[in-house]
Design an enzyme around this catalytic site. Structure first.
Site, PDB file in Angstrom:
ATOM      1  N   LYS A  53     118.822  28.900  19.151  1.00 14.93           N
ATOM      2  CA  LYS A  53     119.039  30.460  19.656  1.00 14.93           C
ATOM      3  C   LYS A  53     118.921  30.686  21.118  1.00 14.93           C
ATOM      4  O   LYS A  53     119.622  31.245  21.872  1.00 14.93           O
ATOM      5  CB  LYS A  53     118.476  31.486  18.650  1.00 14.93           C
ATOM      6  CG  LYS A  53     119.186  31.719  17.443  1.00 14.93           C
ATOM      7  CD  LYS A  53     118.194  32.257  16.423  1.00 14.93           C
ATOM      8  CE  LYS A  53     118.766  31.945  14.982  1.00 14.93           C
ATOM      9  NZ  LYS A  53     118.047  32.542  13.962  1.00 14.93           N
ATOM     10  N   GLN A  97     112.553  35.291  12.988  1.00 17.80           N
ATOM     11  CA  GLN A  97     113.231  34.241  12.082  1.00 17.80           C
ATOM     12  C   GLN A  97     112.432  34.399  10.791  1.00 17.80           C
ATOM     13  O   GLN A  97     111.150  34.285  10.658  1.00 17.80           O
ATOM     14  CB  GLN A  97     112.754  32.847  12.943  1.00 17.80           C
ATOM     15  CG  GLN A  97     113.306  31.456  12.346  1.00 17.80           C
ATOM     16  CD  GLN A  97     114.820  31.671  12.257  1.00 17.80           C
ATOM     17  OE1 GLN A  97     115.396  32.246  13.407  1.00 17.80           O
ATOM     18  NE2 GLN A  97     115.330  30.797  11.227  1.00 17.80           N
ATOM     19  N   ASP A 120     120.493  40.798  13.353  1.00 19.48           N
ATOM     20  CA  ASP A 120     120.754  39.835  12.096  1.00 19.48           C
ATOM     21  C   ASP A 120     121.664  40.357  10.942  1.00 19.48           C
ATOM     22  O   ASP A 120     122.046  39.914   9.792  1.00 19.48           O
ATOM     23  CB  ASP A 120     119.504  39.544  11.551  1.00 19.48           C
ATOM     24  CG  ASP A 120     119.099  38.036  11.839  1.00 19.48           C
ATOM     25  OD1 ASP A 120     119.640  37.082  12.082  1.00 19.48           O
ATOM     26  OD2 ASP A 120     117.607  37.833  11.842  1.00 19.48           O
TER      27      ASP A 120
HETATM   28  N1  GUN Z   1     116.557  32.194   8.473  1.00 17.24           N
HETATM   29  C1  GUN Z   1     117.801  31.350   8.041  1.00 17.24           C
HETATM   30  N2  GUN Z   1     118.776  32.002   8.446  1.00 17.24           N
HETATM   31  C2  GUN Z   1     118.382  33.132   9.182  1.00 17.24           C
HETATM   32  C3  GUN Z   1     119.058  34.074   9.825  1.00 17.24           C
HETATM   33  O1  GUN Z   1     120.503  34.107  10.090  1.00 17.24           O
HETATM   34  N3  GUN Z   1     118.312  35.086  10.424  1.00 17.24           N
HETATM   35  C4  GUN Z   1     117.046  34.823  10.560  1.00 17.24           C
HETATM   36  N4  GUN Z   1     116.381  35.806  11.172  1.00 17.24           N
HETATM   37  N5  GUN Z   1     116.287  34.102   9.948  1.00 17.24           N
HETATM   38  C5  GUN Z   1     117.161  32.874   9.225  1.00 17.24           C
END
Ligand code: GUN
Length: 293
Positions: A53, A97, A120
């Site tokens: 990211k 995350q 998200d």
């Molecule tokens: N963990 C696995 N996929 C994601 C996601 O799309 N966003 C976040 N914040 N955590 C994750």
């Protein structure tokens, strides 16, 4: 005939390119899109996602407010940081995350993020807006799947889509997106309580596997000519790799590709799309904030 391998890596690069252009335009107006990515602990998969990211933010020309916290961080400390980021006008998106360490209540954390910064699409306000067809931040992986289908020209109107998995991050929201009027698929959701899974997956024109277990979907479970979207990211030991592991999906790819018409690989299928759609959401959050100024 072997299936067309959907090049999620390239499609995601195209999305990022478009986002980069629009980001540059917005920066000229004095608003610089900024995402705060919070990582608690050092779960290796999470570290790898967060690094991806951060790399994408740099590539599209956005600001990166990365916050890495130790595993021992308390829920209270994390909620305080989120409050500060909610109030900070220079931050347009906040991403925590997941998964979080067990002593932190994930629901509480998701609820603490201002819906306008919830890039998200996990906050109940955004989930609810998605359910009733109002404007919302779409969750990144499900949105990425829809963009892959659209880009490849895979017909969804009237198609029977079978989604295997009912998670809040993928299974549930992708099912909702597939049933929206503009996508117009008929959706069946399967899960651990489903009896005779294969008899249902074999009816799928579009099969989405979001289970988190290798080889859950074998070739005999796929209708000839179906489009197969593999959301799984599973690490399996591989002594030939420097890291000691390799990534595989939920689908037995080698055999499935001989039955399907389209299939996403792992890696370089759905994964890169998640990050590309995240960049698009941050841009949108910044555009909305700029208009409100
Ligand atoms: N963990 C696995 N996929 C994601 C996601 O799309 N966003 C976040 N914040 N955590 C994750």
């Amino acid at each position: 005939m072997s299936a067309v391998i959907i090049d999620g890596f390239q499609i995601a690069a195209d999305v990022r390119h478009q986002v980069a252009e629009k980001t540059a335009e917005l920066v000229k107006t004095g608003v610089h899109p900024c995402l705060a990515v919070i990582l608690v602990g050092e779960n290796p998969a999470s570290v790898s996602y967060v690094t991806g990211k951060e790399k994408a933010l740099a590539e599209v020309g956005m600001k990166d407010r990365s916050i890495r916290l130790p595993e021992s961080t308390s829920e209270e400390e994390l909620l305080k940081i989120i409050d500060e980021l909610n109030a900070d006008e220079s931050v347009h998106g906040i991403l925590v995350q997941l998964p979080l360490p067990k002593h932190i209540n994930e629901d509480k954390v998701i609820m603490a993020i201002k819906p306008e910064k919830d890039v998200d699409g996990f906050h109940p306000v955004n989930v609810g807006n998605l359910v009733i067809g109002r404007k919302a931040f779409l969750p990144c992986t499900p949105h990425g799947i829809i963009v892959l289908l659209e880009t490849m020209g895979i017909k969804t109107d009237g198609a029977h889509a079978v989604v295997v998995g009912r998670s809040n991050i993928v299974g549930k929201p992708v099912s909702l997106l597939l049933t929206r009027r503009e996508t117009n698929a008929t959706v069946t959701i399967c899960h651990t309580g489903t009896k005779d899974l294969a008899s249902i997956t074999r009816q799928a024109d579009i099969l989405v596997a979001a289970v988190g277990r290798p080889k859950t979907i074998t070739a005999d479970m796929i209708k000839p000519g179906a489009a197969v979207i593999d959301v799984g990211v599973n690490r399996i030991p591989d002594a030939t790799k420097k890291s000691g592991f390799r990534l595989v999906g939920d689908v037995d790819f080698e055999n499935a590709k001989e039955v399907a018409s389209y299939i996403t690989p792992v890696p370089k299928g759905v994964g890169p799309m998640t990050i590309a759609m995240l960049m698009q959401n941050v841009l949108e959050a910044a555009q909305i904030a700029a208009e409100a100024k």
